[in-house]
Design an enzyme around this catalytic site. Structure first.
Site, mmCIF file in Angstrom:
data_model
loop_
_atom_site.group_PDB
_atom_site.id
_atom_site.type_symbol
_atom_site.label_atom_id
_atom_site.label_comp_id
_atom_site.label_asym_id
_atom_site.label_seq_id
_atom_site.Cartn_x
_atom_site.Cartn_y
_atom_site.Cartn_z
ATOM 1 C CE LYS A 1 -2.700 -0.801 3.696
ATOM 2 N NZ LYS A 1 -3.823 -0.579 4.644
ATOM 3 C CE LYS B 1 -1.915 4.221 5.255
ATOM 4 N NZ LYS B 1 -2.958 4.147 6.285
HETATM 5 N N1 C2G Z 1 -10.193 6.637 9.709
HETATM 6 C C1 C2G Z 1 -11.190 7.502 10.150
HETATM 7 N N2 C2G Z 1 -10.845 8.739 10.577
HETATM 8 C C2 C2G Z 1 -9.541 9.140 10.605
HETATM 9 C C3 C2G Z 1 -8.527 8.254 10.176
HETATM 10 C C4 C2G Z 1 -8.881 6.988 9.729
HETATM 11 O O1 C2G Z 1 -12.384 7.152 10.128
HETATM 12 N N3 C2G Z 1 -9.228 10.383 11.064
HETATM 13 C C5 C2G Z 1 -10.602 5.308 9.220
HETATM 14 C C6 C2G Z 1 -10.210 5.070 7.768
HETATM 15 O O2 C2G Z 1 -11.168 5.648 6.897
HETATM 16 C C7 C2G Z 1 -10.212 3.547 7.706
HETATM 17 C C8 C2G Z 1 -9.760 3.144 9.128
HETATM 18 O O3 C2G Z 1 -9.930 4.303 9.964
HETATM 19 O O4 C2G Z 1 -11.532 3.059 7.481
HETATM 20 C C9 C2G Z 1 -8.317 2.707 9.173
HETATM 21 O O5 C2G Z 1 -7.544 3.741 8.585
HETATM 22 P P1 C2G Z 1 -6.046 3.369 8.128
HETATM 23 O O6 C2G Z 1 -5.339 2.686 9.223
HETATM 24 O O7 C2G Z 1 -5.455 4.573 7.478
HETATM 25 O O8 C2G Z 1 -6.318 2.238 7.022
HETATM 26 P P2 C2G Z 1 -6.137 2.358 5.443
HETATM 27 O O9 C2G Z 1 -4.732 2.597 5.106
HETATM 28 O O10 C2G Z 1 -7.190 3.257 4.960
HETATM 29 O O11 C2G Z 1 -6.405 0.824 5.014
HETATM 30 O O12 C2G Z 1 -8.064 -2.604 2.237
HETATM 31 C C10 C2G Z 1 -8.343 -1.377 2.869
HETATM 32 C C11 C2G Z 1 -7.120 -0.771 3.487
HETATM 33 O O13 C2G Z 1 -6.371 -1.718 4.205
HETATM 34 C C12 C2G Z 1 -7.535 0.406 4.369
#
Ligand code: C2G
Length: 153
Positions: free
Chosen positions: A45, A47
């Site tokens: 990803k 990340k």
């Molecule tokens: N999130 C949120 N508010 C934030 C930050 C994150 O609601 N201020 C939500 C994101 O939208 C996501 C979840 O928390 O639904 C996890 O966020 P991340 O750890 O950044 O995950 P991400 O990289 O978006 O991975 O296959 C899907 C991916 O693995 C999603």
């Protein structure tokens, strides 16, 4: 009939945005499964996480809204997971709006509003800013604060 909800994410540096999302997801059904991205999948990803996978999963497991934690190894596993866990709802933050609509024939797909003003990326940026301050500047700042404290004591 029990309703299983599933979501996917990295959940690095767990924060209030993650917690509020998990709470809302738990309210959508009877069982919440969270698939936590492995280090290898995070690399895919693009990340880089600060908190290792085993600690990120331990934190998520400890949250009372969460019933089960599984690894997220790939983009392709979602449909298998929906079938394997008899998922009724796939839900994720709206930053992914539309990206997982291919699941619609198999379960409900819901994109939830994110919590504004916080993100793991922003937290890491703040940490980096702080760690880039030199030792001398920090010591000078402490001296200034000490002088101000004495002036206002
Ligand atoms: N999130 C949120 N508010 C934030 C930050 C994150 O609601 N201020 C939500 C994101 O939208 C996501 C979840 O928390 O639904 C996890 O966020 P991340 O750890 O950044 O995950 P991400 O990289 O978006 O991975 O296959 C899907 C991916 O693995 C999603």
């Amino acid at each position: 009939m029990s309703k299983t909800v599933i979501t996917y994410g990295t959940f690095d540096m767990f924060h209030i945005g993650h917690l509020r999302l998990l709470r809302r997801l738990a309210e959508l059904g009877d069982r919440l499964i969270v698939a936590v991205s492995t280090e290898e999948f995070n690399a895919e990803k693009g990340k880089k996480t600060l908190i290792p996978y085993d600690q990120r999963t331990e934190i998520i497991r400890a949250i009372r809204y969460v019933d089960e934690v599984i690894p997220e190894h790939s983009w392709e596993q979602k449909l298998d997971d929906v079938r394997r866990y008899d998922v009724s709802i796939f839900a994720i933050g709206e930053d992914w709006k539309g990206r997982f609509d291919f699941l619609k024939p198999y379960c409900d797909v819901i994109y939830l509003p994110r919590t504004e003003g916080i993100s793991s990326t922003e937290l890491k940026r703040s940490l980096n800013r702080f760690s880039s301050i030199s030792r001398e500047d920090l010591l000078h700042a402490c001296e200034v604060l000490e002088a101000l404290r004495k002036d206002f004591a």
